[in-house]
Design an enzyme around this catalytic site. Sequence first.
Site, PDB file in Angstrom:
ATOM      1  N   LYS A 110     -11.054  37.355  -1.821  1.00 52.73           N
ATOM      2  CA  LYS A 110     -11.638  37.995  -3.006  1.00 52.73           C
ATOM      3  C   LYS A 110     -12.855  37.248  -3.558  1.00 52.73           C
ATOM      4  O   LYS A 110     -13.660  37.818  -4.270  1.00 52.73           O
ATOM      5  CB  LYS A 110     -10.590  38.183  -4.093  1.00 52.73           C
ATOM      6  CG  LYS A 110      -9.618  39.309  -3.742  1.00 52.73           C
ATOM      7  CD  LYS A 110      -9.234  40.116  -4.951  1.00 52.73           C
ATOM      8  CE  LYS A 110      -8.426  41.341  -4.579  1.00 52.73           C
ATOM      9  NZ  LYS A 110      -7.186  41.004  -3.849  1.00 52.73           N
ATOM     10  N   SER A 142      -4.085  40.054 -12.674  1.00 51.85           N
ATOM     11  CA  SER A 142      -3.159  38.941 -12.830  1.00 51.85           C
ATOM     12  C   SER A 142      -3.173  38.116 -11.551  1.00 51.85           C
ATOM     13  O   SER A 142      -2.482  37.130 -11.424  1.00 51.85           O
ATOM     14  CB  SER A 142      -1.754  39.469 -13.084  1.00 51.85           C
ATOM     15  OG  SER A 142      -1.393  40.338 -12.040  1.00 51.85           O
ATOM     16  N   SER A 181      -5.243  37.525   4.745  1.00 50.00           N
ATOM     17  CA  SER A 181      -6.108  37.721   3.572  1.00 50.00           C
ATOM     18  C   SER A 181      -6.033  36.637   2.507  1.00 50.00           C
ATOM     19  O   SER A 181      -6.972  36.468   1.737  1.00 50.00           O
ATOM     20  CB  SER A 181      -5.822  39.081   2.935  1.00 50.00           C
ATOM     21  OG  SER A 181      -4.462  39.173   2.564  1.00 50.00           O
ATOM     22  N   LYS A 208       1.250  26.171  11.197  1.00 53.04           N
ATOM     23  CA  LYS A 208       1.081  25.148  10.145  1.00 53.04           C
ATOM     24  C   LYS A 208       0.133  25.621   9.051  1.00 53.04           C
ATOM     25  O   LYS A 208      -0.673  24.849   8.527  1.00 53.04           O
ATOM     26  CB  LYS A 208       0.561  23.811  10.740  1.00 53.04           C
ATOM     27  CG  LYS A 208       1.139  23.420  12.080  1.00 53.04           C
ATOM     28  CD  LYS A 208       2.655  23.336  12.094  1.00 53.04           C
ATOM     29  CE  LYS A 208       3.203  23.131  13.502  1.00 53.04           C
ATOM     30  NZ  LYS A 208       4.685  23.343  13.538  1.00 53.04           N
ATOM     31  N   ASN A 223      -5.443  37.383  -7.536  1.00 48.87           N
ATOM     32  CA  ASN A 223      -6.542  36.657  -6.916  1.00 48.87           C
ATOM     33  C   ASN A 223      -7.918  37.069  -7.425  1.00 48.87           C
ATOM     34  O   ASN A 223      -8.841  36.260  -7.428  1.00 48.87           O
ATOM     35  CB  ASN A 223      -6.466  36.822  -5.394  1.00 48.87           C
ATOM     36  CG  ASN A 223      -5.295  36.045  -4.808  1.00 48.87           C
ATOM     37  OD1 ASN A 223      -4.887  35.021  -5.351  1.00 48.87           O
ATOM     38  ND2 ASN A 223      -4.752  36.523  -3.695  1.00 48.87           N
ATOM     39  N   GLY A 253      -5.948  48.202  -2.791  1.00 48.37           N
ATOM     40  CA  GLY A 253      -6.820  49.269  -3.282  1.00 48.37           C
ATOM     41  C   GLY A 253      -7.898  49.647  -2.280  1.00 48.37           C
ATOM     42  O   GLY A 253      -8.610  50.629  -2.470  1.00 48.37           O
ATOM     43  N   GLY A 254      -8.045  48.832  -1.218  1.00 48.31           N
ATOM     44  CA  GLY A 254      -8.908  49.219  -0.121  1.00 48.31           C
ATOM     45  C   GLY A 254     -10.283  48.576  -0.070  1.00 48.31           C
ATOM     46  O   GLY A 254     -11.095  48.931   0.778  1.00 48.31           O
ATOM     47  N   ASP A 279       0.932  54.677  -0.623  1.00 51.29           N
ATOM     48  CA  ASP A 279      -0.021  55.664  -1.148  1.00 51.29           C
ATOM     49  C   ASP A 279      -1.258  55.791  -0.268  1.00 51.29           C
ATOM     50  O   ASP A 279      -1.812  56.878  -0.119  1.00 51.29           O
ATOM     51  CB  ASP A 279      -0.446  55.291  -2.574  1.00 51.29           C
ATOM     52  CG  ASP A 279      -1.148  53.951  -2.613  1.00 51.29           C
ATOM     53  OD1 ASP A 279      -0.457  52.928  -2.449  1.00 51.29           O
ATOM     54  OD2 ASP A 279      -2.383  53.918  -2.775  1.00 51.29           O
ATOM     55  N   GLY A 283       5.108  51.095  -0.890  1.00 47.42           N
ATOM     56  CA  GLY A 283       3.904  51.546  -1.599  1.00 47.42           C
ATOM     57  C   GLY A 283       2.906  52.132  -0.621  1.00 47.42           C
ATOM     58  O   GLY A 283       1.818  51.605  -0.445  1.00 47.42           O
ATOM     59  N   GLU A 307       0.016  48.573   4.763  1.00 50.93           N
ATOM     60  CA  GLU A 307       0.579  48.560   3.406  1.00 50.93           C
ATOM     61  C   GLU A 307       2.060  48.214   3.440  1.00 50.93           C
ATOM     62  O   GLU A 307       2.732  48.412   4.449  1.00 50.93           O
ATOM     63  CB  GLU A 307       0.546  49.979   2.823  1.00 50.93           C
ATOM     64  CG  GLU A 307      -0.776  50.484   2.434  1.00 50.93           C
ATOM     65  CD  GLU A 307      -0.651  51.899   1.896  1.00 50.93           C
ATOM     66  OE1 GLU A 307      -1.197  52.125   0.827  1.00 50.93           O
ATOM     67  OE2 GLU A 307      -0.027  52.755   2.541  1.00 50.93           O
TER      68      GLU A 307
HETATM   69  C1  LIG Z   1      -6.329  41.786  -3.246  1.00 50.04           C
HETATM   70  C2  LIG Z   1      -5.637  41.340  -2.036  1.00 50.04           C
HETATM   71  C3  LIG Z   1      -5.346  42.248  -0.977  1.00 50.04           C
HETATM   72  C4  LIG Z   1      -5.682  43.706  -1.042  1.00 50.04           C
HETATM   73  O1  LIG Z   1      -7.070  43.918  -1.137  1.00 50.04           O
HETATM   74  P1  LIG Z   1      -7.687  45.313  -1.560  1.00 50.04           P
HETATM   75  O2  LIG Z   1      -9.143  45.133  -1.491  1.00 50.04           O
HETATM   76  O3  LIG Z   1      -7.179  45.626  -2.945  1.00 50.04           O
HETATM   77  O4  LIG Z   1      -7.160  46.326  -0.596  1.00 50.04           O
HETATM   78  C5  LIG Z   1      -4.746  41.745   0.167  1.00 50.04           C
HETATM   79  N1  LIG Z   1      -4.408  40.428   0.261  1.00 50.04           N
HETATM   80  C6  LIG Z   1      -4.648  39.548  -0.728  1.00 50.04           C
HETATM   81  C7  LIG Z   1      -4.251  38.138  -0.533  1.00 50.04           C
HETATM   82  C8  LIG Z   1      -5.282  39.966  -1.912  1.00 50.04           C
HETATM   83  O5  LIG Z   1      -5.534  39.090  -2.891  1.00 50.04           O
END
Ligand SMILES: *Cc1c(COP(=O)(O)O)cnc(C)c1O
Length: 322
Positions: free
Chosen positions: A56, A81, A307, A276, A83, A183-184, A213, A211, A207
């Site tokens: 993010k 709330s 992510s 690790k 990242n 949210g994509g 959606d 959830g 997903e």
């Molecule tokens: C926000 C987040 C997601 C999802 O990202 P979107 O852009 O909302 O789809 C996935 N993994 C982590 C660690 C996140 O912080």
Amino acid sequence: MTTLDLPTYDDVAQAARRIAGTANRTPVLTSRTANEEFDAQVFFKCENMQRMGAFKFRGAYNALSKFTLEQRQAGVVAFSSGNHAQAIALAAKLLNMPATIVMPHDAPAAKVAATEGYGGKVVIYDRYKEDREQIGRELAHKHGLTLIPPYDHPDVIAGQGTAAKELFEETGPLDAFFVCLGGGGLLAGSALSTRALSPRCRLYGVEPESGNDGQQSFRSGAIVHIETPKTIADGAQTQHLGQYTFPIIRRDVDDIQTVSDDELVQCIRFFAERMKIVVEPTGCLGFAAARRMKDKLKGKRVGILVSGGNIDLARLSGFLAR
Ligand SMILES: *Cc1c(COP(=O)(O)O)cnc(C)c1O
């Protein structure tokens, strides 16, 4: 409906120049154990090693870098709330602008502290009585702040796309690529990079089962809204895709898969034990879906977007001890 100006791969390439030298160029890790399990070549793009612990930062820094002088002086507001809060607070600090973050009263103390630690001003609201979007909009209006949403914004999407761009630059074209979906923003940005750099790659969004959606929206062709899902993947507890993210996902993604919380826990353990590395539940979505499909991936070159890695140690040790 008016047509929106959707971001393109050119916006991702510009975002990559803006964040260069500030965001980490995260490593692409491989694992013999994973390659043997899949009988394939698996590449993990490790955004758990990004600044503040998740991809993010890319979208936040790209969006804030484009502010005018006037916008910079007034500052940014965000509601989150998770990242996104930390990403906005850190990006604002690096760009010398004030940041206000609207957080629910029951947000984990560690997250509030982390956001304040980056210099963000935290405004608390009651999750059950107040509407955070309205609070954000009021603050924006009253103090001239610019609101940056967590995923549905062209500059955020373009920034998030830089992770996949780096992956393809390192690995060359892939056969399949699995990306976490809330949210994509991450999936839409990854889709722009995938279609530009590895056009024939099968691209999957992933997903939590509870959830789905995004899957419903993808298959029906209209944005489906759901109640906040119950899942350990707290970064994917979104209720709907966005006006910008949905059309890009519908156009450029091949399918949306779902996985269970149990499968996420298995992946957290795999990452800790075999590679690790610390990965938060949401960060495991892509790998969990690839594991489910591994019979179809034999002999292929497979990308996994990991992510983020923000999980408190008590919670992590609970998952590891199971
Ligand atoms: C926000 C987040 C997601 C999802 O990202 P979107 O852009 O909302 O789809 C996935 N993994 C982590 C660690 C996140 O912080």
